[in-house]
Design an enzyme around this catalytic site. Structure first.
Site, PDB file in Angstrom:
ATOM      1  N   HIS A 114       0.057  -9.733  -0.362  1.00  0.00           N
ATOM      2  CA  HIS A 114      -0.741  -8.669  -1.001  1.00  0.00           C
ATOM      3  C   HIS A 114      -0.233  -8.374  -2.515  1.00  0.00           C
ATOM      4  CE1 HIS A 114      -2.431  -8.822   2.866  1.00  0.00           C
ATOM      5  NE2 HIS A 114      -1.410  -8.381   3.529  1.00  0.00           N
ATOM      6  N   HIS A 149       6.796  -2.114  -5.843  1.00  0.00           N
ATOM      7  CA  HIS A 149       5.960  -2.967  -5.787  1.00  0.00           C
ATOM      8  C   HIS A 149       4.747  -2.673  -6.771  1.00  0.00           C
ATOM      9  CE1 HIS A 149       5.003  -0.103  -2.794  1.00  0.00           C
ATOM     10  NE2 HIS A 149       3.374  -0.038  -3.133  1.00  0.00           N
ATOM     11  N   HIS A 170       4.407   1.040  -8.024  1.00  0.00           N
ATOM     12  CA  HIS A 170       4.946   2.187  -7.364  1.00  0.00           C
ATOM     13  C   HIS A 170       6.170   2.167  -6.868  1.00  0.00           C
ATOM     14  CE1 HIS A 170       0.637   3.086  -5.117  1.00  0.00           C
ATOM     15  NE2 HIS A 170       0.673   3.522  -6.342  1.00  0.00           N
TER      16      HIS A 170
HETATM   17 ZN   LIG Z   1       2.071   0.970  -3.197  1.00  0.00          ZN
END
Ligand SMILES: [Zn+2]
Length: 232
Positions: free
Chosen positions: A70, A95, A114
């Site tokens: 992801h 990430h 983030h």
């Molecule tokens: Zn995040």
């Protein structure tokens, strides 16, 4: 897992084993739908306040990076911390998301980083750096060639290091709100800091990412009775 488990739970279990996000959706915690302090948000009417300065004390660390299907995640065991007033938050990992999730006065950004931190007492703090399309970003230029092509766990890249402060804008101005994890179980009591100044990445850098990862952030969530604070 018992053989007699209802099919839906069997599917959830299989999804967990395979790491499939779409199938995870059916296992969303009720907090994801009902929580009143969820992330991300659209920052529309922030309230100016005197907030403590952000004191970044990040360290250069060995590059350990994973593709989890992801996103790409860089994990740290000793990469310094962020000091805010008399609180210290250790940098755990960063990430990326497309699109950026948190919006500024309705503006959606094509990407966000983030940076997740944790205090000694376990309090989570997410620091958001938004990206606009523009010039090539040098930190991403160093990172993108190291993205593992497959979802196969952490890769410690020989001879490579990473300094998370290269992902920070020059301005330390920020917004602050009380939010949550953005995926199930959507746990609340996570402090969100959104850096006011976006960085840039090039169209090619965005394309490179999009060729590898689908969109991986949910839409802005209602603020309910929360106030977004703004320093400066
Ligand atoms: Zn995040």
């Amino acid at each position: 897992m018992s053989v007699g488990a209802p099919p839906v739970w069997r599917n959830v279990w299989l999804a967990a084993a395979l790491g499939l996000a779409s199938a995870w959706a059916c296992a969303d915690s009720p907090l994801c739908r009902l929580g009143l302090r969820q992330s991300p948000v659209d920052i529309v009417a922030p309230v100016k306040q005197t907030l403590p300065a952000l004191e970044f004390r990040y360290l250069t660390a060995p590059l350990k990076i994973a593709n989890d299907g992801h996103t790409a995640r860089v994990r740290f065991s000793n990469a310094g911390d962020l000091r805010i007033g008399n609180e210290t938050f250790t940098l755990q990992q960063f990430h990326f998301h497309t699109p950026g999730g948190d919006r500024l006065a309705g503006e959606e950004f094509p990407m966000a980083a983030h940076l997740l931190h944790k205090s000694r007492t376990g309090h989570l703090l997410a620091l958001v750096v938004l990206f606009r399309q523009g010039a090539e970003n040098l930190a991403l230029a160093a990172l993108w060639p190291k993205l593992p092509p497959r979802s196969d766990g952490d890769h410690l890249i020989a001879g490579a290091s990473v300094d998370a402060s290269r992902l920070l804008p020059a301005s330390r101005a920020y917004y602050r709100y009380e939010g949550s994890l953005t995926a199930s179980p959507c746990t609340e009591n996570v402090t969100w800091l959104v850096m006011k100044q976006p960085l840039e990445l090039s169209a090619d850098q965005l394309l490179f990412w999009r060729a590898r990862f689908a969109d991986n952030i949910r839409s802005p969530q209602p603020l309910h009775d929360r106030i977004v604070q703004e320093n400066g």
